[in-house]
Every structure is written in C-alpha cells, then in structure tokens.
Design a protein around this motif. Structure first.
Motif, PDB file in Angstrom:
ATOM      1  N   ASP A 193       1.778   2.444  -3.462  1.00  0.00           N
ATOM      2  CA  ASP A 193       0.733   3.131  -4.224  1.00  0.00           C
ATOM      3  C   ASP A 193       1.027   4.621  -4.360  1.00  0.00           C
ATOM      4  OD1 ASP A 193      -0.647   0.777  -4.549  1.00  0.00           O
ATOM      5  OD2 ASP A 193      -2.007   1.127  -2.848  1.00  0.00           O
ATOM      6  N   TYR A 194       1.861   5.148  -3.464  1.00  0.00           N
ATOM      7  CA  TYR A 194       2.180   6.580  -3.480  1.00  0.00           C
ATOM      8  C   TYR A 194       3.475   6.867  -4.242  1.00  0.00           C
ATOM      9  CZ  TYR A 194      -1.327   6.889   0.204  1.00  0.00           C
ATOM     10  OH  TYR A 194      -2.502   6.823   0.919  1.00  0.00           O
ATOM     11  N   TRP A 195       4.114   5.832  -4.755  1.00  0.00           N
ATOM     12  CA  TRP A 195       5.413   5.964  -5.419  1.00  0.00           C
ATOM     13  C   TRP A 195       5.322   6.941  -6.598  1.00  0.00           C
ATOM     14  CZ3 TRP A 195       9.944   4.250  -3.762  1.00  0.00           C
ATOM     15  CH2 TRP A 195      11.022   4.338  -4.639  1.00  0.00           C
ATOM     16  N   SER A 235       0.830  -1.206   0.000  1.00  0.00           N
ATOM     17  CA  SER A 235       0.000   0.000   0.000  1.00  0.00           C
ATOM     18  C   SER A 235       0.863   1.254   0.000  1.00  0.00           C
ATOM     19  CB  SER A 235      -0.950   0.011   1.206  1.00  0.00           C
ATOM     20  OG  SER A 235      -0.218   0.053   2.423  1.00  0.00           O
ATOM     21  N   PRO A 271       4.899   7.259   1.385  1.00  0.00           N
ATOM     22  CA  PRO A 271       3.526   7.204   1.889  1.00  0.00           C
ATOM     23  C   PRO A 271       3.334   8.258   2.980  1.00  0.00           C
ATOM     24  CG  PRO A 271       4.826   5.421   2.824  1.00  0.00           C
ATOM     25  CD  PRO A 271       5.688   6.073   1.773  1.00  0.00           C
ATOM     26  N   PRO A 272       2.099   8.690   3.229  1.00  0.00           N
ATOM     27  CA  PRO A 272       1.852   9.731   4.241  1.00  0.00           C
ATOM     28  C   PRO A 272       2.381   9.370   5.622  1.00  0.00           C
ATOM     29  CG  PRO A 272      -0.105   9.357   2.915  1.00  0.00           C
ATOM     30  CD  PRO A 272       0.869   8.278   2.534  1.00  0.00           C
ATOM     31  N   SER A 291       6.514   9.277  -4.442  1.00  0.00           N
ATOM     32  CA  SER A 291       6.461   9.972  -3.151  1.00  0.00           C
ATOM     33  C   SER A 291       6.404   8.946  -2.028  1.00  0.00           C
ATOM     34  CB  SER A 291       5.224  10.866  -3.084  1.00  0.00           C
ATOM     35  OG  SER A 291       5.256  11.856  -4.091  1.00  0.00           O
TER      36      SER A 291
END
Length: 201
Positions: free
Chosen positions: A9-11, A6, A15-16, A13
């Motif tokens: 999924d932000y790649w 999960s 993850p938050p 960047s």
C-alpha cells in the motif's frame, strides 16, 4: 510478520516498518500495478528491495560456464547452485550469482534460501549496475555472516578476471588471496582448476 499486501500500500516507498528477509517469500507474482513477474528478480540489501537489471551476455555465460566447471570438480558433499538467496539476517537476503552449498541443503527442492552456515563459497559476477554492491556492500555482509570464501568476477575486455578472497578469522574480514587471469587454481574450499579463458565462449 506483517502482511506483505499491506506493505505494498506504501509502494513505491517502503512500508514504515521496513522490508524483512521473510517478506521475499510472500511477495505476489504481479507488481503493485499488475506488472507480470515484477518481483521475480529482487533481493533485499540492508532492508531495501533491489531489482536486478537484465543480464548481459557475458554475465549469463559466466554464470553458466563457471557453474558447470565448479560442479564437475566439487566433492559429493558440496553442490553448486545459481541465483538462490542467502539469508544473512533479518533485513539482508542477497541473491548471489553462484553459491557452493552443502549437498543436503541443495537437495531440498522446497528451499527458497540458504543460511550462511550452509554456504562454503559465493561468487558474484560484476555488472555495471551492480558494481558497488558486488565490490563493497555484499562482500562486507558475506564476511560479517562468516562465509569463508568469496570470489568476484570482473569483465576485462571480454575475458574474466577472478578476485579470490578468504575470511580472516582474526579480523572477520576478507583478505585477497589472489587475482587470477587465464587460469584459476586454488586449494580451497576444495581443489579447483579452471581454464578461465575458455569460460566465456
């Protein structure tokens, strides 16, 4: 621990919630777009994934020859390992070029990292792309973690120069104990005598 898939999924960047030291054990073999061995040479520095560039020949030879020299002089309770992670904290897991660790830890073939308490010496061989990390960021973090000895190896026109540091227990910071050209002779973390001029050959 959050599922690493999960996080990807932000790649590209992060993850938050940020990357953690334990995430490195769960990264996939392939990159987010199917790139082979994408995460093979990565370390975590202050929560950021840092991808290590291909080694230059000097860097490769120094790691191999210096590891051999240290291994031949190390006492039985200490072992030399190269390019194995050291977990310094929740968001700090660098991969030193060379570490001297407790033999009981080195003998465990299932290990993916060592703890600061198991590490007696860390050696970083400086590359152009890692200069700031090896000179500033990593030594500060190694000292903060309580690792007693740190060496930085620089390339001086094809010859190695070794900067030797020891942890000052009063300040919790490294103090420079010597700059070694040609020959390296130190009494700690054990008696070491190395002909530096012969290492890169």
């Amino acid at each position: 621990m959050t599922d690493v898939s999960s996080a990807l999924d932000y790649w590209p960047s992060p993850p938050p919630w940020g990357w953690t030291a334990d995430d490195l054990d769960h990264l996939p073999a392939e990159g987010p777009n199917g790139e082979p061995d994408f995460f093979k040479h990565v370390e975590l520095i202050d929560g950021a994934l840092v991808f290590m560039s291909p080694q230059k020949r000097f860097h490769q030879r120094m790691i191999r020859r210096l590891s051999e020299a240290l291994d031949s002089q190390a006492p039985e309770n200490l072992s030399v390992v190269d390019q194995m992670d050291v977990k310094l904290g929740h968001r700090m897991r660098p991969c030193p070029d060379i570490s001297i660790v407790e033999t009981t830890a080195a003998d465990d073939d299932e290990r993916t990292f060592y703890t600061p308490a198991e590490v007696h010496l860390i050696v970083e061989v400086v590359s152009p792309e890692s200069e700031d990390r090896d000179r500033k960021t990593k030594p500060f973090r190694y000292a903060e973690a309580g690792i007693a000895h740190f060496w930085r190896v620089e390339n001086n026109n094809g010859s190695p120069v070794v900067y030797v540091y020891e942890l000052d227990p009063a300040t919790g910071a490294y103090g420079l104990t010597g700059i070694h050209h040609g020959r390296l002779t130190v009494p700690v973390p054990f008696s070491i005598d190395i002909d530096l001029d012969r290492l890169p050959r």
